[in-house]
Design an enzyme around this catalytic site. Structure first.
Site, PDB file in Angstrom:
ATOM      1  N   ASN A 146       0.753  -1.215  -0.048  1.00 29.32           N
ATOM      2  CA  ASN A 146       0.148  -0.200  -0.201  1.00 29.32           C
ATOM      3  C   ASN A 146       0.838   1.118   0.127  1.00 29.32           C
ATOM      4  O   ASN A 146       1.799   1.403   0.857  1.00 29.32           O
ATOM      5  CB  ASN A 146      -0.955   0.102   1.149  1.00 29.32           C
ATOM      6  CG  ASN A 146      -1.630   1.059   1.496  1.00 29.32           C
ATOM      7  OD1 ASN A 146      -1.921   1.862   0.438  1.00 29.32           O
ATOM      8  ND2 ASN A 146      -2.196   1.288   2.600  1.00 29.32           N
ATOM      9  N   GLU A 188      -5.121  -5.408  10.782  1.00 29.41           N
ATOM     10  CA  GLU A 188      -4.014  -4.201  11.103  1.00 29.41           C
ATOM     11  C   GLU A 188      -4.109  -3.625  12.302  1.00 29.41           C
ATOM     12  O   GLU A 188      -4.920  -2.495  12.428  1.00 29.41           O
ATOM     13  CB  GLU A 188      -4.069  -3.244   9.954  1.00 29.41           C
ATOM     14  CG  GLU A 188      -3.876  -3.826   8.621  1.00 29.41           C
ATOM     15  CD  GLU A 188      -3.274  -2.758   7.315  1.00 29.41           C
ATOM     16  OE1 GLU A 188      -2.401  -2.809   6.835  1.00 29.41           O
ATOM     17  OE2 GLU A 188      -4.244  -1.843   7.406  1.00 29.41           O
ATOM     18  N   GLY A 223       2.726   2.084  10.775  1.00 26.58           N
ATOM     19  CA  GLY A 223       3.526   3.162  10.522  1.00 26.58           C
ATOM     20  C   GLY A 223       4.195   3.518  11.829  1.00 26.58           C
ATOM     21  O   GLY A 223       5.003   4.588  11.770  1.00 26.58           O
ATOM     22  N   SER A 275       3.728  -2.456  10.110  1.00 23.65           N
ATOM     23  CA  SER A 275       5.314  -2.467  10.080  1.00 23.65           C
ATOM     24  C   SER A 275       5.703  -3.875   9.906  1.00 23.65           C
ATOM     25  O   SER A 275       6.794  -4.269  10.394  1.00 23.65           O
ATOM     26  CB  SER A 275       5.597  -1.757  11.571  1.00 23.65           C
ATOM     27  OG  SER A 275       5.138  -0.591  11.942  1.00 23.65           O
ATOM     28  N   GLU A 310      -6.565   4.623   8.096  1.00 29.07           N
ATOM     29  CA  GLU A 310      -6.578   5.908   7.619  1.00 29.07           C
ATOM     30  C   GLU A 310      -7.707   6.436   7.212  1.00 29.07           C
ATOM     31  O   GLU A 310      -8.220   7.586   7.477  1.00 29.07           O
ATOM     32  CB  GLU A 310      -5.469   6.274   6.907  1.00 29.07           C
ATOM     33  CG  GLU A 310      -4.031   5.791   7.632  1.00 29.07           C
ATOM     34  CD  GLU A 310      -2.760   5.349   6.907  1.00 29.07           C
ATOM     35  OE1 GLU A 310      -2.657   5.527   5.532  1.00 29.07           O
ATOM     36  OE2 GLU A 310      -1.881   5.028   7.550  1.00 29.07           O
ATOM     37  N   HIS A 351      -9.426   1.080   5.224  1.00 27.49           N
ATOM     38  CA  HIS A 351      -8.115   1.408   5.800  1.00 27.49           C
ATOM     39  C   HIS A 351      -8.246   2.396   7.015  1.00 27.49           C
ATOM     40  O   HIS A 351      -9.118   3.214   7.072  1.00 27.49           O
ATOM     41  CB  HIS A 351      -7.082   1.730   4.833  1.00 27.49           C
ATOM     42  CG  HIS A 351      -5.581   1.766   5.470  1.00 27.49           C
ATOM     43  ND1 HIS A 351      -4.972   2.825   6.372  1.00 27.49           N
ATOM     44  CD2 HIS A 351      -4.573   0.914   5.159  1.00 27.49           C
ATOM     45  CE1 HIS A 351      -3.950   2.521   6.587  1.00 27.49           C
ATOM     46  NE2 HIS A 351      -3.515   1.381   5.984  1.00 27.49           N
ATOM     47  N   LYS A 408       0.068   4.179  -0.123  1.00 28.32           N
ATOM     48  CA  LYS A 408      -0.605   5.378   0.539  1.00 28.32           C
ATOM     49  C   LYS A 408      -0.467   6.700  -0.710  1.00 28.32           C
ATOM     50  O   LYS A 408      -0.460   6.448  -1.707  1.00 28.32           O
ATOM     51  CB  LYS A 408       0.006   5.742   1.754  1.00 28.32           C
ATOM     52  CG  LYS A 408      -0.098   4.374   2.579  1.00 28.32           C
ATOM     53  CD  LYS A 408       0.094   4.512   4.009  1.00 28.32           C
ATOM     54  CE  LYS A 408       0.064   3.363   4.694  1.00 28.32           C
ATOM     55  NZ  LYS A 408       0.292   3.582   6.274  1.00 28.32           N
TER      56      LYS A 408
HETATM   57  C1  PEP Z   1      -0.610   0.189   6.073  1.00 26.57           C
HETATM   58  O1  PEP Z   1      -0.803   1.195   5.913  1.00 26.57           O
HETATM   59  O2  PEP Z   1      -1.492  -0.936   5.813  1.00 26.57           O
HETATM   60  C2  PEP Z   1       0.502  -0.562   6.748  1.00 26.57           C
HETATM   61  C3  PEP Z   1       0.410  -1.877   7.163  1.00 26.57           C
HETATM   62  O3  PEP Z   1       1.618   0.303   7.003  1.00 26.57           O
HETATM   63  P1  PEP Z   1       3.136   0.172   7.440  1.00 26.57           P
HETATM   64  O4  PEP Z   1       3.349  -1.258   6.981  1.00 26.57           O
HETATM   65  O5  PEP Z   1       4.139   1.467   7.340  1.00 26.57           O
HETATM   66  O6  PEP Z   1       3.081  -0.099   8.997  1.00 26.57           O
END
Ligand code: PEP
Length: 254
Positions: free
Chosen positions: A9, A168, A174, A214, A98, A96, A11
């Protein structure tokens, strides 16, 4: 036997020029090699054609980070399922954290988007996960159950072939913090039991449940080795051809 899905992703990073470059670097890493996993990258909408062009003739797939719940018409700024299909996308990420947090998407809208995506022939990656306070107070299963069931109830019928869930934990996105493999496995097993309640065991066993938060080359192996972890939804580490490829390579080695 479920096939790993290694989904990146990007973003709001990488316009068409940078996205084409990154996609080409990824393709170059796998030149002359094949993989059994599904490799999917989800650039910003405007970069989808550039990435799709770079992936042409390869096994890499392109997906979207969001999609409208509407067909077409007067919905300024939105992108429809038919546009995504026309551009060559196979998947759309939906809900997501966000989008839930900054764009106030609720379970009802997310359920509508998921159903529309699947009805229109794309695969949906539904994101769910708890906040840090929710985990600290032991409410993680309650929160995730509400998010998953809102969608399963709205879908009504069994669409296990087109439905992927990404767990997640919001506190791990992040932040550099990762759920432990045991925490991930416990939640993935719980999510699979929710799918089983709606669609039965055979379908629950088919649905892929990705871990996101992450995931990086140095923790991918322990996470992907868990029995109910069927891939990753990867943010930061998917913005570099090296780290994304290392994670894909790790999936191939399991
Ligand atoms: C994500 O945005 O779906 C995500 C898992 O980001 P990151 O791997 O940077 O934590």
């Amino acid at each position: 036997m479920r096939t790993f899905l290694i989904a990146g992703n990007w973003k709001m990073n990488a316009g068409p020029t940078d996205a084409a470059k990154l996609a080409k670097e990824m393709v170059a890493k796998w030149e002359g090699k094949t993989f059994k996993s599904e490799a999917l990258l989800c650039p910003p909408f405007i970069s989808i054609p550039a990435v799709q062009a770079a992936f042409k003739g390869t096994a890499f797939q392109t997906g979207a980070q969001n999609v409208s719940n509407q067909d077409n018409g007067a919905y300024t700024g939105e992108i429809s399922t038919s546009m995504l299909k026309d551009a060559g996308c196979t998947y759309a990420i939906i809900g997501h954290s966000e989008r839930r947090e900054y764009f106030v998407e609720n379970d009802e809208l997310i359920a509508q988007k998921t159903k529309k995506t699947i009805d229109d022939g794309l695969k949906a990656i539904l994101c769910v996960g708890e906040l840090l306070e929710e985990r600290k107070s032991g409410k993680q299963e309650e929160v995730v159950k509400k998010q998953v069931n809102a969608v399963l109830n709205h879908l009504g019928k069994d669409v296990s072939d087109q439905f992927v869930i990404a767990y997640e934990p919001v506190w791990a996105i992040g932040t550099g913090e990762t759920a432990s493999p045991e925490q991930a496995q416990e939640m993935h097993k719980f999510i699979r039991s929710l799918v089983e309640n709606s669609w039965g065991k055979a379908s629950a066993d088919k649905v892929r449940i990705l871990y996101g938060g992450s995931m990086k080359p140095d923790n991918a192996k322990e996470l992907l080795s868990m029995p109910d972890v069927d891939g990753g939804l990867i943010g930061g580490a998917s913005l570099k051809a090296d780290s994304y490829s290392e994670i894909l390579d790790t999936a191939e080695s399991i």
